[in-house]
Design a protein around this motif. Structure first.
Motif: not given
Length: 80
Positions: A4-5, A1-2, A39
């Protein structure tokens, strides 16, 4: 998630910063490819995939660093 953000934040900033640049699309493609490679590193479940993603990340980051090849500093940094 990090990842991606942070990636979304960098891409959003880049879209505004690169407004008017004729090569903006190419830059954003390289940026998205770099984020995708990072990723893949995170989700790699075997050593071969990890090595391939690591190599791809290195190549895409080098492409981003040397994006403006007419600037001597960019070429010097990409050569390191």
């Amino acid at each position: 998630i990090l990842v991606g953000l942070v990636g979304a934040s960098v891409v959003r900033y880049s879209v505004n910063y690169m407004a008017g640049d004729p090569r903006r699309t190419q830059y954003l493609q390289r940026m998205v490819a770099t984020i995708a490679c990072v990723t893949v590193i995170i989700f790699a479940n075997n050593l071969l995939l990890l090595a391939a993603a690591w190599t791809a990340t290195s190549l895409t980051l080098n492409g981003l660093l040397a994006f403006y090849r007419d600037r001597p500093v960019a070429v010097a940094v990409a050569a390191l």
